[in-house]
Design an enzyme around this catalytic site. Sequence first.
Site, PDB file in Angstrom:
ATOM      1  N   SER A  66       1.967  -4.841  -0.151  1.00  9.01           N
ATOM      2  CA  SER A  66       1.437  -4.242   1.079  1.00  9.01           C
ATOM      3  C   SER A  66       0.069  -4.841   1.390  1.00  9.01           C
ATOM      4  CB  SER A  66       1.246  -2.727   0.900  1.00  9.01           C
ATOM      5  OG  SER A  66       2.430  -2.095   0.447  1.00  9.01           O
ATOM      6  N   ASN A 125      -6.938  -5.360   2.283  1.00  7.84           N
ATOM      7  CA  ASN A 125      -6.638  -5.606   0.870  1.00  7.84           C
ATOM      8  C   ASN A 125      -5.150  -5.891   0.723  1.00  7.84           C
ATOM      9  OD1 ASN A 125      -7.024  -5.474  -2.058  1.00  7.84           O
ATOM     10  ND2 ASN A 125      -5.998  -3.490  -1.995  1.00  7.84           N
ATOM     11  N   ASP A 156      -6.544   1.819  -3.060  1.00 12.01           N
ATOM     12  CA  ASP A 156      -5.269   1.375  -2.479  1.00 12.01           C
ATOM     13  C   ASP A 156      -4.719   2.407  -1.496  1.00 12.01           C
ATOM     14  OD1 ASP A 156      -5.374  -0.916  -4.139  1.00 12.01           O
ATOM     15  OD2 ASP A 156      -4.497   0.221  -5.799  1.00 12.01           O
ATOM     16  N   HIS A 167      -2.057  -5.504  -2.034  1.00  6.26           N
ATOM     17  CA  HIS A 167      -1.740  -4.744  -3.244  1.00  6.26           C
ATOM     18  C   HIS A 167      -0.269  -4.966  -3.604  1.00  6.26           C
ATOM     19  CE1 HIS A 167      -2.016  -1.590  -6.216  1.00  6.26           C
ATOM     20  NE2 HIS A 167      -0.899  -1.075  -5.736  1.00  6.26           N
TER      21      HIS A 167
HETATM   22  C1  GAR Z   1      -2.413  -9.865  -6.502  1.00 13.38           C
HETATM   23  O1  GAR Z   1      -1.123  -9.585  -6.983  1.00 13.38           O
HETATM   24  C2  GAR Z   1      -2.960  -8.702  -5.714  1.00 13.38           C
HETATM   25  O2  GAR Z   1      -1.983  -8.023  -4.988  1.00 13.38           O
HETATM   26  C3  GAR Z   1      -3.509  -7.817  -6.799  1.00 13.38           C
HETATM   27  O3  GAR Z   1      -4.118  -8.715  -7.690  1.00 13.38           O
HETATM   28  C4  GAR Z   1      -3.402  -9.956  -7.680  1.00 13.38           C
HETATM   29  C5  GAR Z   1      -4.393 -11.077  -7.498  1.00 13.38           C
HETATM   30  O4  GAR Z   1      -3.785 -12.322  -7.734  1.00 13.38           O
HETATM   31  N1  GAR Z   1      -4.418  -6.838  -6.280  1.00 13.38           N
HETATM   32  C6  GAR Z   1      -4.507  -5.581  -6.719  1.00 13.38           C
HETATM   33  O5  GAR Z   1      -3.849  -5.161  -7.635  1.00 13.38           O
HETATM   34  C7  GAR Z   1      -5.482  -4.695  -5.969  1.00 13.38           C
HETATM   35  N2  GAR Z   1      -5.284  -3.319  -6.295  1.00 13.38           N
HETATM   36  P1  GAR Z   1      -4.542 -13.667  -7.354  1.00 13.38           P
HETATM   37  O6  GAR Z   1      -5.921 -13.603  -8.012  1.00 13.38           O
HETATM   38  O7  GAR Z   1      -3.720 -14.763  -7.921  1.00 13.38           O
HETATM   39  O8  GAR Z   1      -4.648 -13.738  -5.857  1.00 13.38           O
END
Ligand code: GAR
Length: 210
Positions: free
Chosen positions: A136, A107, A145, A109
């Site tokens: 991360s 994942n 997470d 994050h």
């Molecule tokens: C990213 O910033 C990712 O790190 C986060 O969601 C966003 C997705 O953006 N993920 C989390 O927060 C998971 N806990 P995207 O749809 O443009 O790739």
Amino acid sequence: PLRIAVLASGRGSNLQALIQARAAGALPVDFVLVGSDKADAGALRHAHEAGIATFFLDPKDFADRRAYDAALFERIAASGAELVVLAGFMRILDGAVLAPWVGRVINIHPSLLPRYRGLHTHRRALAAGDAEHGTSVHYVTSELDGGPVIAQARLAILPGDDEQTLAARVLALEHRLLPAVVALIAQRRLRHLAPDGVALDGHRLAAPLV
Ligand code: GAR
């Protein structure tokens, strides 16, 4: 090439970064499947445009999380995926369903874990007055997470930063970090945190890739 499945709930810019890295010859993977819990996820559109098989599974059609996650991972198993990448997939996974996959699900994050698990990471880093922030990539366990961290990318929080400017700079870091980590795994160059396959937090990696 490593067969990967990607799960995403939203815009899909991290999926797009993976697709572009592969197109540039920097990522030896085959995208076997992209799945989402949101019918209108931008990620599904990006995947479709790239000719990748997609599916949408509606959580409302399932009695509980375990049933949903079981259906999700049945699809993934049927695709032949060797690695599952959560790229903005905003659900916690059921521990029993995940167990045989631990070590094969990663994942991304938007924080320097273990700081700021969960939501609103940029706002929280600003509110805490942190000098640094970042992103991360970690192995997924059933803890939100919470699995072992593989790699991080960091940046300095600037005096004028607000949630939007910080989010944009972290996202740009994510677009480099995630393809880099997937490439390491695809090239079998990633070593686990402990030689016996037991990660530092005690979760056993069920089927380590290397
Ligand atoms: C990213 O910033 C990712 O790190 C986060 O969601 C966003 C997705 O953006 N993920 C989390 O927060 C998971 N806990 P995207 O749809 O443009 O790739």
